[in-house]
Every structure is written in structure tokens, then in C-alpha cells.
Design a protein around this motif. Structure first.
Motif, PDB file in Angstrom:
ATOM      1  N   ARG A  62      19.925 157.003  50.305  1.00  0.00           N
ATOM      2  CA  ARG A  62      19.110 155.829  50.621  1.00  0.00           C
ATOM      3  C   ARG A  62      18.700 155.830  52.098  1.00  0.00           C
ATOM      4  O   ARG A  62      17.574 155.461  52.441  1.00  0.00           O
ATOM      5  N   LEU A  66      14.824 156.025  53.693  1.00  0.00           N
ATOM      6  CA  LEU A  66      14.322 155.012  54.627  1.00  0.00           C
ATOM      7  C   LEU A  66      13.899 155.612  55.972  1.00  0.00           C
ATOM      8  O   LEU A  66      13.482 154.872  56.864  1.00  0.00           O
ATOM      9  N   LEU A 135      16.364 147.209  57.212  1.00  0.00           N
ATOM     10  CA  LEU A 135      15.471 148.065  56.439  1.00  0.00           C
ATOM     11  C   LEU A 135      15.713 147.952  54.939  1.00  0.00           C
ATOM     12  O   LEU A 135      14.788 148.133  54.150  1.00  0.00           O
ATOM     13  N   ASP A 136      16.937 147.669  54.556  1.00  0.00           N
ATOM     14  CA  ASP A 136      17.266 147.565  53.138  1.00  0.00           C
ATOM     15  C   ASP A 136      18.607 146.869  53.009  1.00  0.00           C
ATOM     16  O   ASP A 136      19.444 146.936  53.911  1.00  0.00           O
ATOM     17  N   TRP A 137      18.803 146.161  51.898  1.00  0.00           N
ATOM     18  CA  TRP A 137      20.088 145.529  51.639  1.00  0.00           C
ATOM     19  C   TRP A 137      20.248 145.308  50.154  1.00  0.00           C
ATOM     20  O   TRP A 137      19.269 145.291  49.396  1.00  0.00           O
ATOM     21  N   ASN A 138      21.499 145.148  49.735  1.00  0.00           N
ATOM     22  CA  ASN A 138      21.776 144.896  48.329  1.00  0.00           C
ATOM     23  C   ASN A 138      23.075 144.113  48.233  1.00  0.00           C
ATOM     24  O   ASN A 138      24.054 144.431  48.915  1.00  0.00           O
TER      25      ASN A 138
END
Length: 528
Positions: A62, A66, A135-138
Motif C-alpha cells: 500500500r 501511494l 494519504l490513506d487510512w482504514n
């Protein structure tokens, strides 16, 4: 993927995304287990609570996805704090990204990550405070990484902790001024309630959300203290329901604190494993309800209401979480780690002094002279730039002490909260509070027992501080992994030495608290 080392667990997996050194060797670290240190108390529980079963290759993949133009990970460094595991990735084209995975003890599942992300976005959109770009998360474990995570850009610059000792007094003062010029922006915001920030569309019942604007709301407090996140501090709901907020006023906030204290009281504990000042569950419950009444009365005071203005502030404002320019350390390039940042009464933050503003007046060398200047710069910055935080600092701190002890009576022992209630009752009129205190003072016999127990509580507190200092450990007994065996040996020797000293007392005074090895064991802070 199992919790074994990278070298062992990567068999049969594509090595495309795994971390590499210049010679293409895989870096030998274990991404799943806690390896930074160990604890002299509850070691197995503490380390187990920091185990994260996830897919490290999926996380690496991931990160590469990114990073435009990257095809693999060149280097990865693992860093561990009390509540998170952080990976500092460098891709093959030189980009640096940070992946942050929370331990289960950080706070409630999903809510902790959701609130941190929303808070950081809120600050970015409403202020010019330099916080890392997400930039991204979950927040869901049912995805390839199999863990909650946040991936951010790496902040430019260097940690203030790394350069502080090399900065001049003038640079330190200007840096403190810059930090609070930034924080002024968030401190000036107004909020309608206490709790944690979330996106407005968070899937919670409407009763659990207080609208802030069309994009954000205030919802349940995600601080770990309100939840049963630590194995050593379970929660019990036979006497009261969970109360996580949000709270629309100070009296409701008080109820949240007291209810939290009640949920920590176990129904049938083995009191033989606790010091004598612990008190049985009935004693804790009998203190918390009149304590609730005391706090409710204090909450009506106009001075306290003014000092309880809802304030969003950084939860851990220390040098390690502040980045500055390599070329000019007075320029702040980033303020990181907003996890569990929440809207609290301003007085909740008023006594927390950052490590860049601490001052020890006993010493008079040049370093302490600089510390004194920094402490004055901090006080001046708070008064001029953060009036919400300055207001409670002008009041008698005794007004707020019941708030700070009520939610943790089982952890401290009943004696600590009882002492605050007794002192509050004694000085009720001196504090400018109307009428009489709802907490009735104990009779002379019970007061004598309390005073004996409180002396033991203070002695235990002082012993923990002194033992931790002598062993060079954290107050909770944390020791760096490389120092573990030496610390264990020193710990045993220290107890043996102090025990021998106690036994050497041929005729101890009646006022002496520690008269035997059993007395010493009763308040010893770490496991023997």
C-alpha cells in the motif's frame, strides 16, 4: 502471515515490496511483536497488548502504491511508543512515508482511528498548523492489511528533542513562541460540547453526535480512560452503564468521569493482593456518589465554568512530537501525534507542562538558567496567546483536584479520592464556594485511619518515583530491551538492600510506616 520474523515469514511471498538494504538483504526486524522494551510490572500483559497480527507485505504494498514512481521499499524502520507501532518507509525513489498502527490499548476500535483522522483534517482545514498530510487510512481489519492504520507523509525537518540541547537560550524562547502561535489557532476555536471530533457522517446514533458544522461533529470520547482497553484495567457495568459522551455541559462531563470511576470497581476482588489503603468495592462506591455531588456543586461556580471552556488541544505536547527546520530550529515544520486529541474543559490541560518548559529551581548552572527562561517563555505565551488555558491557572488548583482523581479510585486506592474530598470539604468556604460541602467529614476515629492510609499512599507514590529513578526506568517500570537483564538484576539487589535496611531497625518508631519486609513488599511498585 504468522508473527515470526520477516526472514522466516516471507517464504513463498513476493519480495517485490519487502524492505531491502543496499545489498538486497531483508532487514531483520519483527513487525508484529513489541520489541522496544519490557516492564518490571505486568510484563507479559503489557507486551501482549502491543502485539498486532497484520499483513506487513500488504502494508508495504500500500505504501508503494501511494508513492508515484516507486516500485519497492528500500528501507523500513520500526518505532514503538506506548500506544502505536510506527513504520518509517523509504521507497526506492527516495520518498518517505509513515504508517501508524494503533495497539488495542490506544482506545476503542474504529473510533480511535476515525477521530484521529477527522481531527487532523479539521485542523488542516481550519488552521495553518503544520500537521502531516494523511494519504490513506482504514478503520476496519477486514481488508488486506488486516489492521487499522493511517499512512501519512513524513514531516520535513528534525524532532525538536534531537536538537534542543544544541539550541541557544534565544532560539529556545523563539521556538516556544512559534509553537504557541500555531496552537493559538486551535485554542481560539469554540465548541458546543466535550468529546472527540469525528466526521459528521460517522455511523453512530444521532444521540451520540452533537453537530459542529456540516462536515464534523463531536461524538464519544475516544480516550482510553473511558473504555476497557487495557487488560489490567477491566470495566464492570453492574452498577452503572457506560458513559463515553459526548457531554453538552460541565455537569454531564462530571457524570462521565464519576461513571467511569464506578465501572473500574470490580465486584469481588482479592483484596489480599492490594495495599491496605486500597479499600473494598463498597468503600469506593460510597465515596464516588458524594464525590459526584461535590463536583456538581463546584461545576455551578462561575469561575469554574469560565475555566471549563471547551478546548481542543494537543494531548501530548512534548519535544518528540514537534519537528523543526534543520536550518533554523525556531521554525516549526510539523506537530505530530494527535491521537486521542479531544475537546476537554480547559482546566483539564492547565497543569500539563511540556518538557520544553520544565524547570528545576534547585540547580543554578547554565542549563537550568536556560530552563528557567523557557519556563517563563511558556507562561508568557500561555497568558498572551491562550487565554482559555491561562484562566484556570489563575485559580486555586484545589477547585479541580476532585475531577482528577474520581475516575481512577480503583487504580490509586480509595484513600486518594477520599483525601481530596476531605480537603475540599475542609476548605469549602476558603475556596469561595457557597453553602456547605455535600461530603461530610469523617469522625475522629475514621479520620485517624484515613490519615494512616494516606501516609502509606504517599509513601508508595514516593517509593515508586525513587525506585524508578534509581533503576533508570519509566514510572510504570518500562525498560529498554537492551537493558532488561541488567535492570532485573539491579531491581532484585535494590529490594534486598532496602529490605535489609528495614530489618536493621532494632527499635523502629511508632510513626515509622515500614517496620518489616512485609510492609515494604506491600507498597513495592514492581513485581518481585
Amino acid at each position: 502471515m504468522t508473527s515470526t520474523s520477516i526472514g522466516a515469514s516471507s517464504r513463498g511471498l513476493s519480495r517485490k515490496y519487502l524492505p531491502r538494504l543496499a545489498n538486497d538483504a531483508i532487514i531483520g526486524f519483527n513487525p508484529y511483536i513489541y520489541t522496544s522494551g519490557r516492564w518490571l510490572r505486568h510484563d507479559e500483559q503489557e507486551r501482549s497488548a502491543r502485539h498486532i497480527p497484520f499483513d506487513f507485505e500488504a502494508l508495504s504494498r500500500r505504501v508503494v502504491d501511494l508513492s508515484p514512481g516507486a516500485s519497492s521499499i528500500r528501507e523500513c524502520i520500526k518505532k514503538e511508543g506506548g500506544f502505536n507501532r510506527v513504520f518509517l518507509f523509504t521507497t526506492d525513489n527516495g520518498q518517505r512515508l509513515v504508517a501508524k498502527l494503533p495497539f488495542t490499548i490506544a482506545g476503542p476500535q474504529k473510533l480511535t482511528t476515525q477521530s484521529e483522522v477527522a481531527t487532523m483534517h479539521y485542523i488542516q482545514t481550519k488552521t495553518e498548523i503544520p500537521v502531516p498530510k494523511i494519504l490513506d487510512w482504514n478503520d476496519d481489519i477486514f481488508h488486506p492489511v488486516k489492521s487499522e492504520y493511517i499512512i501519512m507523509e513524513h514531516v520535513e525537518g528534525v524532532q525538536l528533542a534531537q536538537v534542543w540541547s544544541m539550541m541557544t537560550g534565544d532560539q529556545r524562547i523563539r521556538c516556544i513562541g512559534t509553537i504557541f502561535q500555531h496552537l493559538k489557532q486551535v485554542a481560539n476555536m469554540t465548541f458546543p460540547a466535550y468529546g472527540s471530533l469525528y466526521y459528521a457522517n460517522i455511523p453512530l446514533e444521532s444521540s451520540c453526535k452533537i453537530p459542529l458544522d456540516q462536515d464534523y461533529c463531536i461524538g464519544p470520547h475516544c480516550g482510553a480512560m473511558y473504555w476497557g482497553c487495557r487488560p489490567s484495567e477491566p470495566r464492570y457495568y453492574q452498577n452503572v452503564e457506560s458513559n463515553h459522551g459526548p457531554w453538552s455541559d460541565l455537569q454531564a462531563y462530571c457524570d462521565g468521569l464519576v461513571d467511569t470511576g464506578i465501572t473500574r470497581v470490580p465486584p469481588n476482588p482479592d483484596l489480599s493482593t492490594y495495599p491496605r489503603y486500597q479499600g473494598p468495592p463498597t468503600e469506593h462506591l460510597a465515596l464516588l456518589e458524594p464525590g459526584r455531588a461535590v463536583m456538581q456543586e463546584i461545576s455551578k461556580d462561575p469561575r469554574v465554568l469560565d475555566a471549563a471552556a471547551p478546548l481542543l488541544f494537543h494531548p501530548d505536547l512534548h519535544k518528540r512530537n514537534i519537528f523543526v527546520s534543520v536550518d533554523d530550529p525556531t521554525v516549526v515544520t510539523g506537530i505530530i501525534d494527535w491521537q486521542s486529541a479531544s475537546v476537554e474543559p480547559a482546566f483539564w490541560f492547565s497543569q500539563d507542562v511540556p518538557d520544553f518548559a520544565t524547570y528545576t529551581p534547585e540547580a543554578r548552572d547554565q542549563s537550568h538558567f536556560n530552563q528557567e527562561l523557557c519556563a517563563k517563555a511558556y507562561d508568557g505565551s500561555v497568558r498572551l496567546l491562550l487565554p482559555k488555558l491561562a484562566t484556570p491557572r489563575l485559580l486555586d488548583e484545589s477547585l479541580f483536584r476532585p475531577f482528577r482523581y474520581c475516575y481512577r479510585t480503583w487504580k490509586d486506592g480509595a484513600v486518594a479520592f477520599r483525601h481530596e474530598l476531605i480537603e475540599t470539604s475542609r476548605h469549602w468556604a476558603d475556596l469561595g464556594l457557597p453553602g456547605s460541602c455535600p461530603f461530610a467529614l469523617p469522625d475522629d476515629k475514621d479520620l485517624a485511619v484515613h490519615q494512616d492510609h494516606y501516609k502509606r499512599f504517599v509513601a508508595a507514590h514516593d517509593l515508586r518515583r525513587d525506585v524508578a529513578a534509581l533503576l533508570n526506568t519509566a514510572p510504570d517500570g518500562w525498560v529498554p530491551a537492551q537493558d532488561w537483564e541488567e535492570a532485573c538484576k539491579a531491581h532484585k539487589e535494590l529490594f534486598a538492600s532496602m529490605s535489609a535496611a528495614v530489618l536493621a531497625y532494632e527499635d523502629p518508631d511508632n510513626d515509622e510506616l515500614i517496620k518489616s519486609e512485609a510492609d515494604l513488599r506491600e507498597i513495592w511498585p514492581f513485581e518481585l
